[in-house]
Design a protein around this motif. Structure first.
Motif, mmCIF file in Angstrom:
data_model
loop_
_atom_site.group_PDB
_atom_site.id
_atom_site.type_symbol
_atom_site.label_atom_id
_atom_site.label_comp_id
_atom_site.label_asym_id
_atom_site.label_seq_id
_atom_site.Cartn_x
_atom_site.Cartn_y
_atom_site.Cartn_z
ATOM 1 N N ARG A 53 0.876 -1.187 0.000
ATOM 2 C CA ARG A 53 0.000 0.000 0.000
ATOM 3 C C ARG A 53 0.908 1.230 0.000
ATOM 4 N N PRO A 54 1.400 1.647 -1.159
ATOM 5 C CA PRO A 54 2.371 2.750 -1.224
ATOM 6 C C PRO A 54 1.914 4.027 -0.531
ATOM 7 N N GLY A 55 0.624 4.355 -0.640
ATOM 8 C CA GLY A 55 0.122 5.566 -0.001
ATOM 9 C C GLY A 55 0.242 5.505 1.507
ATOM 10 N N PHE A 56 -0.186 4.398 2.082
ATOM 11 C CA PHE A 56 -0.087 4.234 3.530
ATOM 12 C C PHE A 56 1.377 4.157 3.964
ATOM 13 N N PHE A 57 2.210 3.495 3.159
ATOM 14 C CA PHE A 57 3.645 3.413 3.460
ATOM 15 C C PHE A 57 4.251 4.813 3.534
ATOM 16 N N LEU A 58 3.977 5.639 2.533
ATOM 17 C CA LEU A 58 4.526 6.991 2.521
ATOM 18 C C LEU A 58 3.989 7.814 3.686
ATOM 19 N N GLY A 59 2.716 7.623 4.026
ATOM 20 C CA GLY A 59 2.144 8.351 5.149
ATOM 21 C C GLY A 59 2.856 8.044 6.453
ATOM 22 N N LEU A 60 3.149 6.770 6.695
ATOM 23 C CA LEU A 60 3.880 6.393 7.911
ATOM 24 C C LEU A 60 5.290 6.962 7.900
ATOM 25 N N VAL A 61 5.933 6.951 6.749
ATOM 26 C CA VAL A 61 7.284 7.521 6.650
ATOM 27 C C VAL A 61 7.246 9.021 6.958
ATOM 28 N N PHE A 69 0.892 15.609 -2.106
ATOM 29 C CA PHE A 69 0.009 14.610 -2.707
ATOM 30 C C PHE A 69 -1.450 15.057 -2.847
ATOM 31 N N GLY A 70 -1.821 16.117 -2.149
ATOM 32 C CA GLY A 70 -3.196 16.575 -2.226
ATOM 33 C C GLY A 70 -4.031 16.140 -1.035
ATOM 34 N N VAL A 71 -5.095 16.875 -0.785
ATOM 35 C CA VAL A 71 -5.951 16.626 0.380
ATOM 36 C C VAL A 71 -6.607 15.253 0.326
ATOM 37 N N GLY A 72 -6.959 14.791 -0.866
ATOM 38 C CA GLY A 72 -7.683 13.533 -0.981
ATOM 39 C C GLY A 72 -6.830 12.304 -1.133
ATOM 40 N N SER A 73 -5.525 12.422 -0.936
ATOM 41 C CA SER A 73 -4.621 11.291 -1.149
ATOM 42 C C SER A 73 -4.609 10.330 0.029
ATOM 43 N N GLY A 74 -4.205 9.084 -0.245
ATOM 44 C CA GLY A 74 -4.045 8.096 0.816
ATOM 45 C C GLY A 74 -2.930 8.461 1.758
ATOM 46 N N VAL A 75 -1.922 9.164 1.258
ATOM 47 C CA VAL A 75 -0.803 9.598 2.107
ATOM 48 C C VAL A 75 -1.302 10.581 3.153
ATOM 49 N N ALA A 76 -2.062 11.588 2.712
ATOM 50 C CA ALA A 76 -2.601 12.570 3.651
ATOM 51 C C ALA A 76 -3.574 11.909 4.623
ATOM 52 N N PHE A 77 -4.364 10.974 4.136
ATOM 53 C CA PHE A 77 -5.300 10.241 4.986
ATOM 54 C C PHE A 77 -4.560 9.525 6.119
ATOM 55 N N THR A 78 -3.438 8.895 5.790
ATOM 56 C CA THR A 78 -2.652 8.179 6.796
ATOM 57 C C THR A 78 -2.134 9.126 7.866
ATOM 58 N N THR A 79 -1.626 10.291 7.443
ATOM 59 C CA THR A 79 -1.046 11.216 8.422
ATOM 60 C C THR A 79 -2.091 11.759 9.388
#
Length: 373
Positions: free
Chosen positions: A110-118, A316-326
């Motif tokens: 899950r690249p988005g979640f991975f980046l969010g945790l990083v 990544f934008g407000v609606g991204s999985g990365v932002a969601f994770t953070t």
């Protein structure tokens, strides 16, 4: 959880998890009923403005004059550097790989979640750590010094750490599936550095300027007792505004996949607990007293979610999985760290801290330490 500990929190901090849950619900409802409402918000860059405001109060609270406190104690500085800038990022990266790197059967990449945790793991705490430290009877002197040091240090290192752990190491380890997913985001180091310059640089400059002007014109007492409490709610308001907008844009996804929040919560909880116990053991191992050990322990176990959210949204934008994770981060941090405050107070009562070096600078070992039996 101790009623005394909870009672010592401010009203806003005490129910932070509830506020975030409520903002999530409002956002999902808004996105379902009137999804077009997010367009003017994006058009006027209200989210970006809100994120800068979110970062300003924590940086205005920091007493940068406490930096000499840290540098005079090389052992504490060295230990904090190892915990915050070596162990912490490595532990979060490892958890991100295990849960979202596609290396464990049944857990796809899950690249988005991975980046969010990083993004979370590389941002060291500069705000709530002072709350946890105070509740656990930690050394306010060392906590303030370490927060000031981390505030300055991460301006120059956060982008490098994100590049190293998010872009370089996955390819180095041969995690082709994860690396390909990250490449699909088309993220560049320059995007991260630009986001840091805006969302950390601007409020950092504003925070320093506020402290200089405020303390010189009105005095330190006015600044600490009047100005800081006045601006503190801005962080929560801006955070909740960001959460509402983010979840409004991802309402359909949240309703369809509520398990994502729980999945992200697991590695975050593990991270907080592991970092706390490792840091506490290291502090006691070098002979630091309870108050100093507590200060360095909570500094290492906390993270700067404001920065992680701001950079994730900018890149990544407000609606991204990365932002969601953070944004899930503070939702999990508050109850877990409150629990660890009670663990720290248990250690204070249970262990004999006599003979350990006191956190008061210049005091010899053997002085009656704070919290000693």
């Amino acid at each position: 959880m101790s009623d005394d500990v909870v009672g010592r929190l401010s009203f806003l901090d005490r129910y932070l998890t509830i506020w975030i849950f409520a903002a999530m619900a409002v956002g999902v409802g808004l996105g379902t009923v009137a999804p077009s409402v997010t367009r003017p918000i994006q058009g006027y860059h209200l989210v970006e403005i809100g994120l800068i405001l979110m970062m300003y109060p924590p940086l205005a609270k920091v007493d940068y004059g406490k930096l000499p406190t840290v540098f005079r104690s090389t052992r504490i500085l060295g230990l904090s550097l190892v915990q915050n800038w070596l162990i912490g990022p490595t532990v979060m990266f490892a958890l991100a790989i295990v849960f979202f790197g596609g290396v464990v059967p049944g857990l796809p990449a899950r690249p988005g979640f991975f980046l969010g945790l990083v993004f979370i793991g590389m941002a060291r705490c500069i705000a709530m750590v002072l709350v946890w430290n105070d509740l656990a009877d930690g050394s306010s002197e060392y906590a303030a010094g370490l927060v000031a040091f981390n505030s300055v240090f991460q301006i120059f290192t956060y982008g490098v750490y994100v590049w190293f752990f998010a872009l370089f190491v996955p390819e180095l380890l041969g995690l082709e599936g994860l690396a390909a997913g990250i490449d699909a985001f088309d993220i560049t180091p320059m995007q991260v550095f630009q986001a840091i310059a805006i969302f950390l640089g601007i409020p950092f400059a504003g925070g320093i300027l506020s402290r200089i002007v405020g303390t010189r014109t009105k005095g330190v007492a006015w600044y600490e007792e009047t100005f800081v409490p006045t601006i503190s709610p801005v962080t929560l308001v801006a955070l909740l505004f960001t959460v509402i907008v983010m979840f409004a844009m991802q309402g359909e996804r949240i309703v369809g996949q509520p398990s994502d929040v729980l999945l992200i919560a697991v590695p975050l909880t593990i991270y907080f607990v592991v970092m706390f116990f490792v840091s506490f053991a290291m502090g006691r191992g070098i002979g630091a007293d309870y108050s100093t050990t507590t200060a360095i322990g909570f500094t290492a176990a906390s993270n700067n979610f404001e920065l992680a959210i701001a950079v994730a949204v900018a890149v990544f934008g407000v609606g991204s999985g990365v932002a969601f994770t953070t944004v899930v981060g503070p939702l999990i941090e508050v109850p877990v760290l409150l629990g660890l405050v009670n663990v720290a107070l248990y250690f204070q009562r249970t262990y004999d801290w006599r003979g350990y070096t006191t956190g008061r600078l210049g005091s010899p070992a053997g002085d009656p330490p704070k919290g000693g039996d």
